[in-house]
Design an enzyme around this catalytic site. Structure first.
Site, PDB file in Angstrom:
ATOM      1  N   ILE A 260       0.828  -1.222   0.000  1.00 44.25           N
ATOM      2  CA  ILE A 260       0.000   0.000   0.000  1.00 44.25           C
ATOM      3  C   ILE A 260       0.856   1.264   0.000  1.00 44.25           C
ATOM      4  O   ILE A 260       0.384   2.345   0.325  1.00 44.25           O
ATOM      5  CB  ILE A 260      -0.990   0.009   1.178  1.00 44.25           C
ATOM      6  CG1 ILE A 260      -0.271  -0.012   2.531  1.00 44.25           C
ATOM      7  CG2 ILE A 260      -1.960  -1.156   1.083  1.00 44.25           C
ATOM      8  CD1 ILE A 260      -1.208   0.187   3.722  1.00 44.25           C
ATOM      9  N   GLY A 261       2.116   1.065  -0.373  1.00 42.41           N
ATOM     10  CA  GLY A 261       3.013   2.221  -0.442  1.00 42.41           C
ATOM     11  C   GLY A 261       4.139   2.117   0.571  1.00 42.41           C
ATOM     12  O   GLY A 261       4.973   3.008   0.691  1.00 42.41           O
TER      13      GLY A 261
ATOM     14  N   ILE B 269      15.227  -4.919  10.980  1.00 43.40           N
ATOM     15  CA  ILE B 269      14.729  -3.966   9.992  1.00 43.40           C
ATOM     16  C   ILE B 269      15.163  -4.480   8.614  1.00 43.40           C
ATOM     17  O   ILE B 269      16.348  -4.692   8.362  1.00 43.40           O
ATOM     18  CB  ILE B 269      15.293  -2.562  10.258  1.00 43.40           C
ATOM     19  CG1 ILE B 269      14.820  -2.063  11.630  1.00 43.40           C
ATOM     20  CG2 ILE B 269      14.900  -1.593   9.150  1.00 43.40           C
ATOM     21  CD1 ILE B 269      13.313  -1.978  11.809  1.00 43.40           C
TER      22      ILE B 269
ATOM     23  N   THR C   2      12.992   2.136   3.308  1.00 42.45           N
ATOM     24  CA  THR C   2      11.531   2.133   3.392  1.00 42.45           C
ATOM     25  C   THR C   2      11.063   2.102   4.845  1.00 42.45           C
ATOM     26  O   THR C   2      10.003   2.642   5.166  1.00 42.45           O
ATOM     27  CB  THR C   2      10.936   0.955   2.598  1.00 42.45           C
ATOM     28  OG1 THR C   2      11.533  -0.262   3.060  1.00 42.45           O
ATOM     29  CG2 THR C   2      11.196   1.113   1.113  1.00 42.45           C
TER      30      THR C   2
ATOM     31  N   GLY D 236       4.678  -0.537  10.620  1.00 42.99           N
ATOM     32  CA  GLY D 236       3.740   0.397   9.980  1.00 42.99           C
ATOM     33  C   GLY D 236       3.071   1.342  10.956  1.00 42.99           C
ATOM     34  O   GLY D 236       2.719   2.462  10.602  1.00 42.99           O
ATOM     35  N   GLU D 237       2.879   0.905  12.187  1.00 41.50           N
ATOM     36  CA  GLU D 237       2.066   1.691  13.112  1.00 41.50           C
ATOM     37  C   GLU D 237       2.827   2.250  14.308  1.00 41.50           C
ATOM     38  O   GLU D 237       2.394   3.242  14.898  1.00 41.50           O
ATOM     39  CB  GLU D 237       0.867   0.845  13.557  1.00 41.50           C
ATOM     40  CG  GLU D 237      -0.113   0.717  12.408  1.00 41.50           C
ATOM     41  CD  GLU D 237      -1.083  -0.442  12.515  1.00 41.50           C
ATOM     42  OE1 GLU D 237      -2.249  -0.193  12.807  1.00 41.50           O
ATOM     43  OE2 GLU D 237      -0.677  -1.593  12.286  1.00 41.50           O
TER      44      GLU D 237
END
Lengths: 683, 327
Positions: A458-459, A573, A578, A648-649
């Site tokens: 999603i990017g 990581i 990214t 992501g969060e």
């Protein structure tokens, strides 16, 4: 030679920056293509009595008008959000009440604007209050946590504590606005199969839902989501747009495109519920917590329950023998709330980590030290050991990199010219989830390898990260590995959500690659369900520490954030470039939450009055100063798979609290509501 | 979007003759086209005025400057004469919108943009400005951004332009062409108070075309000038309050000439004449500036959620003039 961890440029970078990457709305163009436009309710509660389709069908380019009396009947998949146009009930302002299909998007939009819709209007109730008469206790909170928890005697411990904090914090509705709004292109083939280009965070759930609604075999539905322009959770479950596009394509026999307008995004795709959170802390004079109480009031819709897990992270972050958390929902005539980046953890930590700062102030303690002093040895909720937990390391490393001045804060003690300056800190936590996934690895026999999995990028750079993990598992240079994702024809994989995408898919990818090598066969397919089942009983999560400098204009109360530092501990990581982008993005979104974003509920009309990106402010480039991001190296043997946690969060959690704490340090004004704006600090 | 006819005008006279009731002139289109998509503006005819040869900045009579109505905001902000002689104007332009919008928007169009009141922009709700007599939900709804001065019970909209606030402080005049002739309109007289009929923003007729904006000859009060805009985010946000100010001091430190206009507080750029009068001949000190600001803002009649703008405007007037006095 392992490429894992390297700052590899994302595979599709060139396609994206040149516009070659195709998104959902850009497929299926042709002379026969039709365009659908959603008509939304202008009342907050009531019933659609009539739709004057004849009034607009006279226009040359208008092909069809669908509403609840003529729309195809849908199968029941148990989700009222996607049961569109099945009855005339209106549950919130901005709900889908009709769909116009035309030969051009302009004609569809104009007909939608002119379409007469008559309602029977009923009174509505849309304002969340701490003692709302409809408050109830949901059976569980998202996705399946206990609604309330209690350990020990929190009330007694509060009473007995020499230092206590008791404050209520509120947050407003926040609206997911990915760059690419929700969009779908649907095409039914002559053989009864369907191709669907759809912007979502997981193609397989969309396939299942659409197959159920239209009563076809899942295999008859192909969902392609090669590129997705963001989601933040709003595209995690199918929304009305995809159902309506499929419906319109079936009725008209044409390929149909449907894009949700920016204005419609504010009612149709989910948003973060507003919250009212009362936090009580009881501590010894040395800062050790005796009691933690976190009580949450939030809203849900009448049409469907969504119970945000706002206090859940509080259960896991600090040691304290006595603790209680609870969630209560008011059922209002509002759009359906849903996931938004770090649901629960994000608003919950704003309140909780603000309260920790208040405690540090009352104790006269360094807020970093207060957190360190309450570091638990085991998961405070379950008693399980941590698989790895490096919150203290994040706080120490962050403080050093940020230039944190140790000691108690002295509010309103620094001024440079017009600017009052303050610094704030907060911790971050996000649980590590994983979902079963299937992947196929194959070789062409000439030294090139391909891994196929229906992952969704999603990017985030997931495509690139998976290729790095595959190359590592195969012990090959990146150039000899290809990744295929974004198509439901590929082996099924879970959502790009809950920060578990790359972790879950990466697990299947590395497993498939390892088995390909060991088996010697040209192609293997593996699934990780058993591996996940076999994970030990550990408390797994990503941790972080956020440090923020805030400047407040003494004359105008304008708030600016020139710099932030975020240090995180999130397993291995995979891609430094990214990963950094993800965390910078999360911290930016948290900054935006702290100072800018506000869904303004209009009590009279029952909708969010500011529903575009001029009126609903997200941080602009000029609002984001320097963001320094780093991470603690973790090699956590209890994570399984590729030893990764989600990222992501974690970046958004804690940011807003760190900003609010810095505002207090700058001004001496403790603002207990978000967003913090000029009127709060103007003097 | 409602179907419409498009016409390209070749000359200003041609444009005003093509225009008729229900027509709109199309300059940069940065606001008009948005409003057409939303169904707020529904012209039958768009007359494109971007080819009228009005894209120059030229010397005007008596040492002033004539800005063609078609000059893009970015170009105007960058003009060396504007930057030197009227810094308030350049700063106001650069504080508006975003770089992309400034490249597209025109000087004339900037003045005629419509309010960003959320009720005006939403055709599913009442709005006296959009549909006279339908009501004003803003007074009891979302009004944090709206007017504290000169509003009426029928409308509390604010004018969104930064440029217009600076022009009001500069005593700029518009050159207006109409089918019946040419005239000049001071910017301070361009905008109407909402009163009983907020549907008309300005005194212009639909067939009136702004062809240029004339700045009077520069002086100390325009050269010592600035624009200060307070807003919720650092870019791409309308003002909470803005101030355009110019100051000319006598050798003894008293105020020889002062200009103050406030933005985002009223239906129009609010020229603070009472504050100016209160300051004439007085010492240029922060105390005097605050007293004068208080005189001006005595007339404020805010709503619950925008009451903070009164204090904000007062602080900003004081800060702007204090800064000019120190320069």
């Amino acid at each position: 030679m392992t490429p894992v961890g390297a700052p590899v440029v994302r595979d599709e970078a060139l396609e994206k920056v040149t516009g070659a990457a195709k998104y959902a709305y850009e497929y299926g163009s042709g002379e026969q293509t039709a365009y659908a436009w959603i008509v939304t309710s202008t009342v907050a509660r009531g019933r659609v009595m009539s739709v004057g389709a004849d009034h607009v069908l006279t226009a040359d380019d208008v092909i069809a008008v669908l509403w609840h009396e003529n729309a195809p009947r849908l199968g029941d998949v148990g989700d009222p959000v996607v049961a569109v146009l099945q009855d005339g009930d209106v549950h919130y302002r901005g709900q889908v009440v009709a769909l116009v299909v035309a030969k051009t998007p302009e004609a569809a939009r104009e007909a939608a604007a002119r379409l007469p819709v008559e309602y029977e209007e009923l009174s509505h109730d849309v304002v969340l209050t701490p003692d709302h008469e409809t408050l109830y206790k949901p059976a569980q909170v998202n996705p399946s946590f206990e609604t309330d928890t209690r350990q020990g005697d929190p009330d007694g411990a509060l009473e007995a504590s020499p230092v206590t904090v008791d404050h209520t914090y509120t947050t407003v509705a926040l609206h997911n606005n990915p760059m690419e709004p929700h969009a779908s292109t649907a095409l039914w083939h002559d053989d009864g199969t369907l191709t669907l280009w759809d912007s979502n965070q997981g193609g397989h759930p969309v396939r299942e839902t659409i197959a159920g609604l239209f009563e076809v075999e899942p295999g008859a539905v192909r969902v392609v989501n090669a590129h997705v322009g963001g989601g933040f959770g709003s595209k995690g479950t199918p929304r009305p747009n995809v159902v309506l596009a499929v419906m319109a394509a079936r009725v008209t026999g044409r390929p149909v495109k449907l894009a949700v307008t920016r204005q419609q995004m504010f009612s149709l795709v989910g948003y973060r519920t507003p919250t009212i959170q009362r936090i009580r802390l009881g501590a010894e004079a040395d800062g050790r917590l005796n009691a933690i109480v976190h009580e949450v009031v939030e809203q849900t819709a009448t049409v469907k329950e969504f119970a945000e897990q706002t206090a859940v992270a509080t259960r896991k972050i600090y040691a304290a023998p006595h603790r209680r958390t609870s969630h209560r929902l008011a059922r209002l005539d509002v759009p359906v709330p849903s996931w938004m980046r770090a649901p629960g953890e994000c608003p919950g930590f704003y309140a909780f980590e603000s309260a920790m700062d208040e405690l540090a102030h009352d104790l006269g303690m360094d807020p970093v030290e207060l957190r360190v002093r309450n570091e638990p040895e085991v998961d405070p909720e379950t008693g399980n050991p941590f698989s790895s937990r490096n919150l203290v390391a994040c706080l120490r490393e962050g403080a050093a990199r940020f230039g944190w001045e140790p000691g108690p804060r002295t509010p309103r003690s620094r001024q440079e010219g017009r600017w009052l300056i303050g610094t704030g800190v907060a911790a971050s936590f996000y649980p590590t989830y994983e979902a079963p996934a299937t992947a196929t690895a194959s070789t062409d026999g000439n030294g090139h390898y391909t891994v196929a999995i229906n992952a969704t990028d999603i990017g985030t750079g997931a495509r690139t990260a998976l290729r790095q993990l595959a190359a590592e598992a195969l012990d090959l240079p990146l150039e000899r590995v290809s990744i295929r994702i974004g198509d439901s024809e590929l082996p099924p994989a879970g959502l790009a959500g809950g920060s578990m995408g790359t972790r879950s898919w990466g697990w299947a990818v590395t497993k498939a690659c390892a088995q390909l090598l060991s088996s010697g066969s040209p192609e293997v397919t593996v699934n990780t369900a058993d591996d996940i089942e076999a994970l030990g009983q550990y408390s797994r999560g990503a941790y972080g520490a956020q440090f923020v400098e805030v400047r407040v204009d003494v004359d105008t109360g304008e708030l600016r954030v020139p710099r932030m530092t975020g240090i995180f501990a999130a397993g291995r990581i995979v891609n430094a470039r990214t990963a950094r982008s993800q965390i910078v993005g999360g911290m930016t979104m948290g900054l935006s939450m702290a100072l800018h974003e506000e869904g303004v509920m209009d009590a009279a009309f029952g909708d969010y009055a500011n529903h575009d990106l001029a009126g609903y402010h997200v941080a602009s480039c000029a609002d984001v100063g320097s963001i320094d991001v780093g991470w603690i190296e973790e090699d956590d043997e209890h994570l399984g798979g590729a030893r990764t946690k989600g990222i992501g969060e974690i970046g958004i959690v804690g940011t807003a609290a760190a900003v609010a704490n810095a505002v207090f340090d700058a001004t001496g004004v403790r603002v207990r509501e978000l967003p913090i704006q000029a009127q709060h600090v103007l003097s | 979007m409602k179907p419409f006819t498009y016409a390209l005008a070749e000359a200003p006279g041609d444009a005003v003759h093509q225009a008729e009731r229900g027509a709109r002139f199309l300059g940069g289109g940065t606001n008009l086209v948005d409003l057409m998509r939303l169904g707020v503006e529904t012209p039958d005819l768009l007359v494109d005025v971007t080819r009228l040869d009005l894209d120059r900045i030229e010397p005007a009579g008596e040492g002033g400057l004539l800005i063609g109505a078609g000059v893009r905001n970015s170009d105007l902000a960058a003009d060396p004469r504007v930057r030197r002689d009227y810094p308030v104007l350049s700063q106001a332009l650069l504080s508006g919108a975003s770089g992309q919008l400034r490249n597209q928007a025109t000087a004339g169009g900037n003045l005629l943009q419509r309010t960003r009141c959320v009720y005006f922009q939403d055709v599913t709700k009442p709005c006296n400005k959009r549909r006279p007599g339908s009501g004003c939900p803003a007074r009891t709804g979302a009004h944090r951004d709206l007017a504290i001065l000169g509003a009426s019970e029928h409308c509390v909209a604010t004018h969104p332009s930064d440029f217009a606030v600076a022009l009001a402080a500069l005593d700029a005049r518009l050159h207006v062409k109409s089918p019946t002739g040419d005239r000049r309109v001071p910017v301070t007289e361009l905008y109407r108070a909402p009163g009983e009929d907020p549907s008309r923003d300005t005194v212009l007729e639909p067939t009136d075309l702004i062809t240029g904006i004339e700045l009077p000859a520069p002086g100390e009060v325009t050269r010592t000038s600035l624009y200060r805009k307070a807003r919720d985010r650092a870019s791409y946000a309308f003002a909470l309050v803005s101030v355009a100010a110019g100051l000319d001091r006598a050798p003894d430190g008293t105020v020889r000439e002062v200009r103050v206009a406030i933005g985002s507080v009223a239906h129009k750029p609010w020229r603070a004449r009472r504050a100016e009068t209160a300051l004439a001949g007085r010492p240029a000190t922060p105390e005097e500036f605050r007293r004068a600001a208080g005189v001006e803002l005595d007339a404020a009649d805010p709503l619950p959620d925008n009451a903070f703008k009164v204090k904000l405007a007062e602080n900003m007037i004081v800060e702007a003039l204090t800064r000019l006095a120190a320069s």
